[in-house]
Design a protein around this motif. Sequence first.
Motif, PDB file in Angstrom:
ATOM      1  N   LYS A 196       0.829  -1.223   0.000  1.00 12.47           N
ATOM      2  CA  LYS A 196       0.000   0.000   0.000  1.00 12.47           C
ATOM      3  C   LYS A 196       0.857   1.264   0.000  1.00 12.47           C
ATOM      4  CE  LYS A 196      -4.204  -1.724   1.831  1.00 12.47           C
ATOM      5  NZ  LYS A 196      -4.850  -2.285   2.947  1.00 12.47           N
ATOM      6  N   ARG A 197       2.182   1.085   0.030  1.00 14.48           N
ATOM      7  CA  ARG A 197       3.075   2.245   0.168  1.00 14.48           C
ATOM      8  C   ARG A 197       3.525   2.724  -1.212  1.00 14.48           C
ATOM      9  NH1 ARG A 197       8.331   3.463   2.412  1.00 14.48           N
ATOM     10  NH2 ARG A 197       9.083   1.376   2.014  1.00 14.48           N
ATOM     11  N   SER A 198       3.428   4.051  -1.411  1.00 14.52           N
ATOM     12  CA  SER A 198       3.893   4.623  -2.680  1.00 14.52           C
ATOM     13  C   SER A 198       5.366   5.013  -2.517  1.00 14.52           C
ATOM     14  CB  SER A 198       3.038   5.855  -3.003  1.00 14.52           C
ATOM     15  OG  SER A 198       3.604   6.534  -4.083  1.00 14.52           O
ATOM     16  N   LEU A 209       6.862  -5.200  -6.578  1.00 15.40           N
ATOM     17  CA  LEU A 209       6.430  -3.838  -6.883  1.00 15.40           C
ATOM     18  C   LEU A 209       5.372  -3.821  -7.974  1.00 15.40           C
ATOM     19  CD1 LEU A 209       9.931  -2.081  -7.117  1.00 15.40           C
ATOM     20  CD2 LEU A 209       8.429  -2.231  -5.124  1.00 15.40           C
ATOM     21  N   GLU A 210       4.489  -2.831  -7.864  1.00 17.33           N
ATOM     22  CA  GLU A 210       3.488  -2.610  -8.914  1.00 17.33           C
ATOM     23  C   GLU A 210       3.589  -1.168  -9.387  1.00 17.33           C
ATOM     24  OE1 GLU A 210      -0.547  -5.105  -8.136  1.00 17.33           O
ATOM     25  OE2 GLU A 210      -0.233  -3.344  -6.918  1.00 17.33           O
ATOM     26  N   LEU A 211       3.196  -0.967 -10.659  1.00 21.10           N
ATOM     27  CA  LEU A 211       2.978   0.407 -11.121  1.00 21.10           C
ATOM     28  C   LEU A 211       1.481   0.665 -11.027  1.00 21.10           C
ATOM     29  CD1 LEU A 211       4.993   0.965 -14.433  1.00 21.10           C
ATOM     30  CD2 LEU A 211       5.343   2.098 -12.242  1.00 21.10           C
ATOM     31  N   ALA A 212       1.106   1.802 -10.478  1.00 17.44           N
ATOM     32  CA  ALA A 212      -0.304   2.219 -10.473  1.00 17.44           C
ATOM     33  C   ALA A 212      -0.430   3.369 -11.458  1.00 17.44           C
ATOM     34  CB  ALA A 212      -0.710   2.664  -9.071  1.00 17.44           C
ATOM     35  N   VAL A 213      -1.244   3.175 -12.503  1.00 13.52           N
ATOM     36  CA  VAL A 213      -1.352   4.189 -13.559  1.00 13.52           C
ATOM     37  C   VAL A 213      -2.736   4.826 -13.525  1.00 13.52           C
ATOM     38  CG1 VAL A 213      -0.965   4.662 -16.013  1.00 13.52           C
ATOM     39  CG2 VAL A 213      -0.004   2.581 -14.987  1.00 13.52           C
ATOM     40  N   ASN A 214      -2.744   6.155 -13.460  1.00 18.00           N
ATOM     41  CA  ASN A 214      -4.004   6.898 -13.583  1.00 18.00           C
ATOM     42  C   ASN A 214      -3.977   7.566 -14.954  1.00 18.00           C
ATOM     43  OD1 ASN A 214      -6.072   8.733 -13.551  1.00 18.00           O
ATOM     44  ND2 ASN A 214      -5.608   9.557 -11.512  1.00 18.00           N
TER      45      ASN A 214
END
Length: 392
Positions: A201-203, A240-245
């Motif tokens: 949950k950490r950016s 790790l994940e990339l979160a894309v908006n």
Amino acid sequence: MAASCAAARGLSVLVLEKQPYAGAKFCYSGMGAAPVSNTKIDVSRFHGRNARFVSDALAALPLPELRKWFADAGLQLEDAPYYGIVQAPGGGGEVIEALGQHLESWHDSQHVTGIERAADGFVVTRESDTPLKAKAVVLATGAANLPQLGGSNDGCRIAQSLGHSIEAETAALVPISVAEDWVTKIPGVWMDVGLQVMHGKRSLANSVGSMLFTGSGLTGEVVFNVSRVIEPALSAGAELELAVNFHPNLSSEDVAQWMFRVFGERSREPVDRTIDHILPARLGIELLRRQKVKRGARVMQMDERQREGLLREMLDTRLKIRGTLGLRAAEGVSGGVNVREVDPRTFESKLVPNLFMVGQLLDVQGDWGGFEQHFSLASGWLAGHSVLKNSD
Ligand SMILES: Cc1cc2nc3c(=O)[nH]c(=O)nc-3n(C[C@H](O)[C@H](O)[C@H](O)COP(=O)(O)OP(=O)(O)OC[C@H]3O[C@@H](n4cnc5c(N)ncnc54)[C@H](O)[C@@H]3O)c2cc1C
């Protein structure tokens, strides 16, 4: 910059560059734009535990002063129409020429292999020439990225041999590869996004700007700007994940309203066609496929779950990070000489008097688009004004 400033003070200066042409790596930078700075240059565009280390250099040579320095050298810098980049109108060669204005001795193809302390300064050894004596040395060897353009860890090795500690160099300002195949099937799609590197949950890093899909993954300004955290985190075992908006400048409510309005107005149209009102078509089709919407289906045939799923994907697509394309493709590095051992007001080593270290050799990370270049030039400017100050 260090050499030019020192020579302007009347010091006898010799530049040793291992490549056949000095500045090749710089001229290639910023997709050939060779940025000198950025109109948004500020400490906030530097990252990691050493971000504040750049403050003195940026304050000593802020952008207006940097422009003036080059104007006095006969070069009017201009603002590029993109990314805030500040550059020379005729490219990096003009910058190198302006920097060389005070230099009588500029020796290309001179590979420095070592530097040792001597009674009255240093002995500098070269690969294919006799050793040289120097009262002071400014190490400006850059970093180990792009070895095909001269990048090397020589500077770190030499600094270490003189007693400095080194943070391991890993790729930064670099394209990212992800596990999801569909990403590589839409090369050329380019748009502004909000991007975050997530560890649970950490950016770990975030940025807003342009992103380009390529055959090997993701690249572009925003990808470069978050990439510095990836290799250290992966090698520590993190997933790790990339979160894309895909609509970073709209609220989630606005995106929802927009999507439902577009779908409401075009309910009889094929959804594959309608999607290009809200996303680049090729990207939209991939996101629809992830929601299991059949090719050729009409908008009204999408069920509630598919619409909600598409909305979620537009705001927060998750991609599993495989890694970066590594130092051979990286425009920067994370790591380098430990800056706690360097005086940020002069760039002199705190361990070895009369040894100065500047630029990308130091463990400092800035955003893509001229920020690291500005720091490199400003640190060189301070070193050039400080070297052998007491013997002026
Ligand atoms: C393709 C690319 C794109 C980039 N894009 C950007 C960008 O958009 N924005 C940004 O801020 N930064 C960017 N950078 C980073 C930026 O170019 C560097 O931060 C900056 O040039 C560093 O300057 P420097 O003088 O410290 O090192 P460099 O410009 O790397 O110069 C170091 C020089 O030392 C020479 N050298 C190394 N070892 C030895 C040795 N043993 N003996 C003699 N000479 C040696 C090298 O050949 C090189 O010419 C980019 C870099 C690259 C390569």
